[in-house]
Design a protein around this motif. Structure first.
Motif, PDB file in Angstrom:
ATOM      1  N   SER A  17      74.721 -17.072  44.353  1.00 22.43           N
ATOM      2  CA  SER A  17      74.461 -16.784  45.761  1.00 22.43           C
ATOM      3  C   SER A  17      75.496 -15.792  46.281  1.00 22.43           C
ATOM      4  N   TRP A  18      75.031 -14.836  47.083  1.00 25.87           N
ATOM      5  CA  TRP A  18      75.910 -13.879  47.741  1.00 25.87           C
ATOM      6  C   TRP A  18      75.642 -13.931  49.230  1.00 25.87           C
ATOM      7  N   GLN A  19      76.689 -13.866  50.045  1.00 28.60           N
ATOM      8  CA  GLN A  19      76.526 -13.762  51.486  1.00 28.60           C
ATOM      9  C   GLN A  19      77.170 -12.470  51.937  1.00 28.60           C
ATOM     10  N   GLY A  20      76.482 -11.749  52.828  1.00 27.50           N
ATOM     11  CA  GLY A  20      77.071 -10.499  53.262  1.00 27.50           C
ATOM     12  C   GLY A  20      76.213  -9.691  54.204  1.00 27.50           C
ATOM     13  N   HIS A  21      74.925  -9.944  54.259  1.00 27.46           N
ATOM     14  CA  HIS A  21      74.047  -9.210  55.167  1.00 27.46           C
ATOM     15  C   HIS A  21      73.860  -9.972  56.471  1.00 27.46           C
ATOM     16  N   ASP A  43      70.079  -5.242  58.603  1.00 31.29           N
ATOM     17  CA  ASP A  43      71.333  -4.782  59.221  1.00 31.29           C
ATOM     18  C   ASP A  43      71.636  -3.311  58.942  1.00 31.29           C
ATOM     19  N   LYS A  44      70.661  -2.593  58.372  1.00 31.11           N
ATOM     20  CA  LYS A  44      70.772  -1.152  58.096  1.00 31.11           C
ATOM     21  C   LYS A  44      71.840  -0.833  57.046  1.00 31.11           C
ATOM     22  N   THR A  45      72.031  -1.750  56.090  1.00 33.03           N
ATOM     23  CA  THR A  45      73.009  -1.500  55.037  1.00 33.03           C
ATOM     24  C   THR A  45      72.373  -1.651  53.662  1.00 33.03           C
ATOM     25  N   ILE A  46      72.956  -0.923  52.717  1.00 35.94           N
ATOM     26  CA  ILE A  46      72.663  -1.073  51.295  1.00 35.94           C
ATOM     27  C   ILE A  46      73.971  -1.555  50.684  1.00 35.94           C
ATOM     28  N   LYS A  47      73.925  -2.692  50.017  1.00 35.36           N
ATOM     29  CA  LYS A  47      75.145  -3.245  49.427  1.00 35.36           C
ATOM     30  C   LYS A  47      74.999  -3.323  47.920  1.00 35.36           C
ATOM     31  N   THR A  57      82.145 -10.497  48.451  1.00 36.84           N
ATOM     32  CA  THR A  57      82.582  -9.155  48.829  1.00 36.84           C
ATOM     33  C   THR A  57      81.812  -8.131  47.991  1.00 36.84           C
ATOM     34  N   PRO A  58      81.031  -7.281  48.649  1.00 40.92           N
ATOM     35  CA  PRO A  58      80.282  -6.283  47.877  1.00 40.92           C
ATOM     36  C   PRO A  58      81.203  -5.239  47.253  1.00 40.92           C
ATOM     37  N   VAL A  59      80.743  -4.646  46.162  1.00 45.97           N
ATOM     38  CA  VAL A  59      81.465  -3.566  45.498  1.00 45.97           C
ATOM     39  C   VAL A  59      81.446  -2.320  46.370  1.00 45.97           C
ATOM     40  N   ASP A  60      80.315  -2.099  47.066  1.00 45.68           N
ATOM     41  CA  ASP A  60      80.155  -0.921  47.921  1.00 45.68           C
ATOM     42  C   ASP A  60      79.155  -1.252  49.019  1.00 45.68           C
ATOM     43  N   THR A  61      79.314  -0.613  50.175  1.00 51.00           N
ATOM     44  CA  THR A  61      78.378  -0.767  51.290  1.00 51.00           C
ATOM     45  C   THR A  61      78.072   0.603  51.867  1.00 51.00           C
ATOM     46  N   ILE A  62      76.780   0.884  52.026  1.00 53.71           N
ATOM     47  CA  ILE A  62      76.332   2.125  52.657  1.00 53.71           C
ATOM     48  C   ILE A  62      75.662   1.741  53.971  1.00 53.71           C
ATOM     49  N   VAL A  63      76.083   2.370  55.068  1.00 55.00           N
ATOM     50  CA  VAL A  63      75.469   2.139  56.369  1.00 55.00           C
ATOM     51  C   VAL A  63      74.434   3.237  56.602  1.00 55.00           C
ATOM     52  N   CYS A  64      73.197   2.825  56.866  1.00 55.21           N
ATOM     53  CA  CYS A  64      72.082   3.757  57.058  1.00 55.21           C
ATOM     54  C   CYS A  64      71.787   3.942  58.548  1.00 55.21           C
ATOM     55  N   LYS A  65      71.084   5.009  58.884  1.00 59.46           N
ATOM     56  CA  LYS A  65      70.685   5.261  60.271  1.00 59.46           C
ATOM     57  C   LYS A  65      69.542   4.359  60.704  1.00 59.46           C
ATOM     58  N   HIS A  66      68.686   3.959  59.745  1.00 56.97           N
ATOM     59  CA  HIS A  66      67.508   3.161  60.048  1.00 56.97           C
ATOM     60  C   HIS A  66      67.471   1.927  59.154  1.00 56.97           C
ATOM     61  N   ARG A  94      77.537   7.926  46.253  1.00 56.21           N
ATOM     62  CA  ARG A  94      77.402   8.786  47.440  1.00 56.21           C
ATOM     63  C   ARG A  94      77.050   7.933  48.644  1.00 56.21           C
ATOM     64  N   SER A  95      77.542   8.289  49.811  1.00 55.44           N
ATOM     65  CA  SER A  95      77.250   7.532  51.023  1.00 55.44           C
ATOM     66  C   SER A  95      76.159   8.157  51.871  1.00 55.44           C
ATOM     67  N   VAL A  96      75.602   9.286  51.410  1.00 50.39           N
ATOM     68  CA  VAL A  96      74.488   9.939  52.091  1.00 50.39           C
ATOM     69  C   VAL A  96      73.397  10.207  51.054  1.00 50.39           C
ATOM     70  N   PRO A  97      72.131  10.184  51.473  1.00 50.98           N
ATOM     71  CA  PRO A  97      71.053  10.425  50.504  1.00 50.98           C
ATOM     72  C   PRO A  97      71.060  11.868  49.997  1.00 50.98           C
ATOM     73  N   ILE A  98      70.562  12.053  48.778  1.00 52.78           N
ATOM     74  CA  ILE A  98      70.468  13.410  48.222  1.00 52.78           C
ATOM     75  C   ILE A  98      69.123  14.041  48.569  1.00 52.78           C
ATOM     76  N   ARG A  99      68.161  13.220  49.015  1.00 47.97           N
ATOM     77  CA  ARG A  99      66.855  13.723  49.436  1.00 47.97           C
ATOM     78  C   ARG A  99      66.271  12.779  50.472  1.00 47.97           C
ATOM     79  N   ASN A 100      65.511  13.332  51.422  1.00 52.38           N
ATOM     80  CA  ASN A 100      64.946  12.543  52.503  1.00 52.38           C
ATOM     81  C   ASN A 100      63.512  12.984  52.757  1.00 52.38           C
ATOM     82  N   TRP A 101      62.581  12.038  52.811  1.00 54.63           N
ATOM     83  CA  TRP A 101      61.198  12.314  53.136  1.00 54.63           C
ATOM     84  C   TRP A 101      60.830  11.543  54.391  1.00 54.63           C
ATOM     85  N   SER A 102      60.422  12.254  55.433  1.00 53.69           N
ATOM     86  CA  SER A 102      60.000  11.616  56.685  1.00 53.69           C
ATOM     87  C   SER A 102      58.490  11.540  56.737  1.00 53.69           C
TER      88      SER A 102
END
Length: 103
Positions: A17-21, A43-47, A57-66, A94-102
């Motif tokens: 079990s992991w807690q963090g979101h 919560d708009k995160t990728i962990k 404790t996650p190894v890494d956390t990315i905060v997203c806009k959506h 990387r903390s930002v996407p390399i490609r984005n499709w809207s």
């Protein structure tokens, strides 16, 4: 916090079990090596979590806009994709996407 749990159907118990979101966890995927997991939630995160050690404790956390509602990792390299209000292609480290499709 919302927890992510792995349940053993064979033994009918929680194995890890992991807690963090904050909010509902929407997606979970292993990296190609099987040593890490990526999760996404309301919560708009990728962990990134270690699959070999139990730690809240996650190894890494990315905060997203959506909000991110789905996640999938490529099996042949370090890229993963997320879905939600838009679809994004990411690369591990990387903390930002390399490609984005809207839509």
């Amino acid at each position: 916090d919302i927890s992510t749990k792995f349940l053993s159907i064979l033994f009918r118990k929680c194995s890890t079990s992991w807690q963090g979101h904050e909010g509902v966890v929407r997606g979970l995927t292993y990296t190609p090596t099987g040593e890490q997991l990526l999760s996404c939630a309301d919560d708009k995160t990728i962990k990134t979590w270690s699959a070999t050690e139990e730690s809240d404790t996650p190894v890494d956390t990315i905060v997203c806009k959506h909000m991110v509602t789905g996640i999938s990792h490529r099996r042949d390299n370090q890229q993963f994709a997320t879905s939600g209000e838009n679809t994004q292609l990411w690369e591990t480290g990387r903390s930002v996407p390399i490609r984005n499709w809207s839509i």
